[in-house]
Motif scaffolding. Structure first.
Motif, PDB file in Angstrom:
ATOM      1  N   VAL A 168     -56.969  -9.532 -13.559  1.00  0.00           N
ATOM      2  CA  VAL A 168     -57.976 -10.588 -13.489  1.00  0.00           C
ATOM      3  C   VAL A 168     -59.285  -9.976 -13.960  1.00  0.00           C
ATOM      4  O   VAL A 168     -59.751  -8.981 -13.404  1.00  0.00           O
ATOM      5  N   VAL A 169     -59.852 -10.547 -15.005  1.00  0.00           N
ATOM      6  CA  VAL A 169     -61.117 -10.070 -15.560  1.00  0.00           C
ATOM      7  C   VAL A 169     -62.204 -11.074 -15.200  1.00  0.00           C
ATOM      8  O   VAL A 169     -62.052 -12.281 -15.430  1.00  0.00           O
ATOM      9  N   GLU A 170     -63.281 -10.602 -14.611  1.00  0.00           N
ATOM     10  CA  GLU A 170     -64.412 -11.480 -14.329  1.00  0.00           C
ATOM     11  C   GLU A 170     -65.457 -11.348 -15.429  1.00  0.00           C
ATOM     12  O   GLU A 170     -65.977 -10.253 -15.682  1.00  0.00           O
ATOM     13  N   ARG A 199     -61.729 -14.972 -15.386  1.00  0.00           N
ATOM     14  CA  ARG A 199     -62.551 -15.846 -14.548  1.00  0.00           C
ATOM     15  C   ARG A 199     -63.876 -16.106 -15.250  1.00  0.00           C
ATOM     16  O   ARG A 199     -64.536 -15.190 -15.716  1.00  0.00           O
ATOM     17  N   MET A 200     -64.263 -17.387 -15.268  1.00  0.00           N
ATOM     18  CA  MET A 200     -65.406 -17.812 -16.074  1.00  0.00           C
ATOM     19  C   MET A 200     -66.410 -18.577 -15.206  1.00  0.00           C
ATOM     20  O   MET A 200     -66.353 -19.811 -15.105  1.00  0.00           O
ATOM     21  N   VAL A 260     -54.771 -17.038 -19.039  1.00  0.00           N
ATOM     22  CA  VAL A 260     -55.370 -18.248 -18.481  1.00  0.00           C
ATOM     23  C   VAL A 260     -56.880 -18.057 -18.390  1.00  0.00           C
ATOM     24  O   VAL A 260     -57.364 -17.064 -17.835  1.00  0.00           O
ATOM     25  N   MET A 261     -57.619 -19.010 -18.934  1.00  0.00           N
ATOM     26  CA  MET A 261     -59.072 -19.065 -18.779  1.00  0.00           C
ATOM     27  C   MET A 261     -59.356 -19.931 -17.550  1.00  0.00           C
ATOM     28  O   MET A 261     -59.022 -21.125 -17.530  1.00  0.00           O
ATOM     29  N   TYR A 262     -59.948 -19.326 -16.534  1.00  0.00           N
ATOM     30  CA  TYR A 262     -60.161 -19.996 -15.255  1.00  0.00           C
ATOM     31  C   TYR A 262     -61.656 -20.263 -15.093  1.00  0.00           C
ATOM     32  O   TYR A 262     -62.448 -19.352 -14.856  1.00  0.00           O
TER      33      TYR A 262
END
Length: 658
Positions: free
Chosen positions: A415-417, A451-452, A503-505
């Motif tokens: 998960v990348v923030e 995470r966006m 996935v772009m969240y």
């Protein structure tokens, strides 16, 4: 050229010579076929074989190599079947990409080779992720990644080396300095005397060697790899060589001075090694012709067989099915326990549960560790999961997205923030050209979530407030979700992490601490691609998502006399057109509402689908309400004017009175 055999006996030297000669024979045959018009474009590595072969021989078979499009010797040394290579080059079914890509733009987990994309630089960060996975697993493996001297001009080069140095990753960054990036000479690419001079800036070792000396390549990389397996750290290795043919055959070499070509022809890696072996009495001159003829006898029947393979038969269902790796929600029992929490706490709780569920899940981002992220969403995570799994990153979005992809390739989840969704533009190539296309190209899924933190309402101005979801909804291979409620935020995040695709969240910053809702305490997985009818109605349908869902609810709370259906899409790629169509056919009127700017926002796609599928049932034109086509202003008054909410009343009045 001085060769030092060290501990290699004659048999080992001859075996190395065969591996060196084989790709040259293939290439020479390919050039003949190219002139005959039997194959298409060809990127020649003639004159550079010593680097590819020596490097591949030095690495262990289960260690990853990330080559370029001139490194045929890596593939042949790793024993990739020639029929599959030729099938790949010709776009046949026997290739690795089902005709979807060409050249060496593919990977093979079987042979631990990860091919490049045409943007060249991004693959270096993938090596970071691969090496990080090995380091976290205690595998004591090295990773080898190629780039060219031209690629060292790209920001991806800097980001990848910096990450590797900060995290002490066991990587050999190999620069093939072959004199020209297409036609641009080195003196127009960089001002440094030697490319290894860059190493000191990253705090790493740099070594320069003769890339045409196969023994020097082999011994050097063997030595470096042995060291960094035990003492993980990156090393920058510059291999001096020359590209004897054009960037690709159509380019030619007219821009190269003839005396330079003559100089490097005398340094041909195969001829020089042959002369050494003959002098050492390890090779008889007559063996050279014999070996060449044997290699030709080996490949020529394969060439005829592959060239005569039938062309691929296009099939729409097959093409669409391969964009994403099939996925399903994990089985779970909806918790009977729930509590009212803030939107931000729901996201944090979902992320924490996922970290417990998946021991191979890594969180990465700027300031996400001890500081807990700029919004404190990961506060306390380091104490529970440790700094290996909750990792502060250098400020380099492209490098970190690429690292996350490399982690996925080597068996991890990530998960990348993005500190703010706006900053994702610095990682755009990795996302839209690497993450999104990899499964379609060669069947390798990319298991990560970005995470966006997004949206306006906080006076953040043009660089901290954009709703940029439309940048990604048109990119096949990405999934895009955008929750509007705390329960959906938790459930969609857990589903996104469980999903094996990128996935772009999107999570709205204004909602973080301004919205609460009842959320199950245990695991919850909400289906990606399934909309929710938030309020039923008969007079019109509002199709919306994100913060705009609350604009719609506020509007209807102020107009209790109206019966309007609200659909919260929740997912934008894939999106639930069936639920929208069913609703609009019932109500006869549709308003598409979102926070993003109007022109080419995701609402345009929704409006087009409604117009196409509900035309007969419509009693009014499909209308859109969105934000102004300007950057997001900082001043509160200007920001309120910018947001589509300021025009919702009048737009609904026009729709209902039509």
């Amino acid at each position: 050229m001085i060769f030092d055999r060290k501990n290699l006996d004659d048999n080992a030297l001859v075996a190395m010579y065969k591996k060196l000669l084989f790709p040259r024979v293939i290439e020479e045959k390919m050039l003949i076929l190219l002139r005959q018009g039997r194959i298409g474009k060809w990127f020649s590595g003639i004159g550079q074989e010593a680097i590819a072969v020596g490097a591949a021989m030095a690495m262990q078979p289960d260690e990853y190599i990330l080559p370029m499009h001139r490194n045929l010797g890596v593939f042949t040394t790793r024993n990739v079947p020639f029929n599959r290579l030729l099938g790949q080059w010709q776009g046949k079914a026997s290739g690795f990409t089902k005709g979807r890509d060409r050249s060496f733009h593919f990977g093979t987990q079987e042979h631990k080779i990860i091919g490049m994309i045409s943007h060249l630089g991004p693959q270096m960060a993938l090596a970071d992720g691969i090496a990080l996975a090995d380091k976290l697993s205690g595998n004591k493996k090295a990773t080898l990644v190629f780039t060219g001297e031209g690629g060292t001009s790209e920001g991806d080069f800097h980001e990848a080396l910096n990450i590797a140095a900060v995290w002490n990753l066991p990587i050999i960054f190999l620069i093939e300095n072959n004199g020209y990036a297409l036609s641009t000479p080195t003196n127009e690419q960089y001002g440094a005397k030697n490319l290894i001079d860059k190493a000191i800036g990253y705090g790493m070792e740099g070594r320069q060697i003769d890339g045409n000396n196969v023994l020097e390549v082999y011994h050097t990389i063997s030595e470096i790899a042995k060291e960094i397996r035990q003492n993980p750290r990156p090393v920058l290795l510059e291999c001096l060589t020359f590209r004897m043919r054009g960037h690709e055959e159509a380019s030619g070499t007219k821009y190269v001075p003839q005396e330079l070509l003559n100089e490097w022809q005398d340094k041909d890696p195969i001829t020089c090694f042959e002369n050494f072996l003959i002098a050492e009495k390890a090779l008889k001159p007559e063996w050279i012709t014999y070996l060449r003829s044997q290699f030709l006898k080996q490949i020529e029947p394969i060439i005829e067989s592959v060239l005569n393979e039938p062309d691929l038969q296009p099939d729409i269902d097959t093409e669409l099915a391969d964009v994403y790796k099939p996925s399903s929600r994990p089985a779970f029992k909806l918790s009977e326990r729930s509590k009212v929490v803030r939107y931000i706490d729901a996201i944090s709780d979902g992320l924490r549960l996922a970290m417990r569920k998946y021991p191979n899940l890594i969180i990465m981002g700027q300031d996400v560790a001890d500081y807990g992220g700029v919004f404190k969403l990961t506060e306390g995570f380091v104490q529970e999961f440790g700094k290996d799994r909750v990792r502060n990153t250098p400020l380099c979005e492209s490098g970190i997205v690429g690292t996350a992809m490399g982690l996925s390739i080597n068996g991890y989840k990530a998960v990348v923030e993005m500190q703010f969704a706006d900053f994702v533009s610095s990682g755009f190539t990795q996302i839209v050209n690497n993450l999104a296309k990899t499964h379609y190209r060669w069947g390798q899924n990319v298991d990560l979530v970005i995470r966006m933190p997004t949206g306006a309402g906080t006076a953040g101005g043009p660089f901290h407030s954009q709703s940029n979801e439309a940048w990604f909804t048109k990119t096949p291979g990405l999934k895009v979700v955008y929750p509007a409620f705390p329960a959906d935020a938790k459930g969609l995040l857990m589903s996104a992490i469980a999903d094996p695709n990128p996935v772009m969240y999107f999570e709205h910053k204004y909602l973080y601490r301004n919205l609460t809702g009842e959320v199950p305490e245990d695991e919850i997985f909400i289906e990606i691609g399934k909309a929710r009818v938030v309020r039923k109605g008969t007079q019109a349908t509002i199709v919306t998502y994100g913060y705009a869902v609350h604009w719609a609810l506020e509007y209807l709370n102020n107009h209790p006399e109206l019966s309007v259906e609200i659909i919260d899409l929740r997912s934008l790629q894939p999106w639930d057109s069936a639920t929208v169509i069913t609703s609009v056919k019932k109500t006869g009127r549709a308003l598409v509402l979102h926070e993003d700017t109007l022109t080419c926002g995701f609402g345009a796609e929704v409006a087009a689908v409604i117009a196409e599928h509900c035309f007969k049932e419509l009693t009014a034109p499909v209308m859109r309400c969105a934000s102004l086509d300007t950057p997001v202003p900082m001043d509160k008054g200007l920001e309120n004017q910018f947001l589509g909410k300021s025009r919702l009343d009048e737009t609904m009045e026009r729709l209902l009175s039509y």
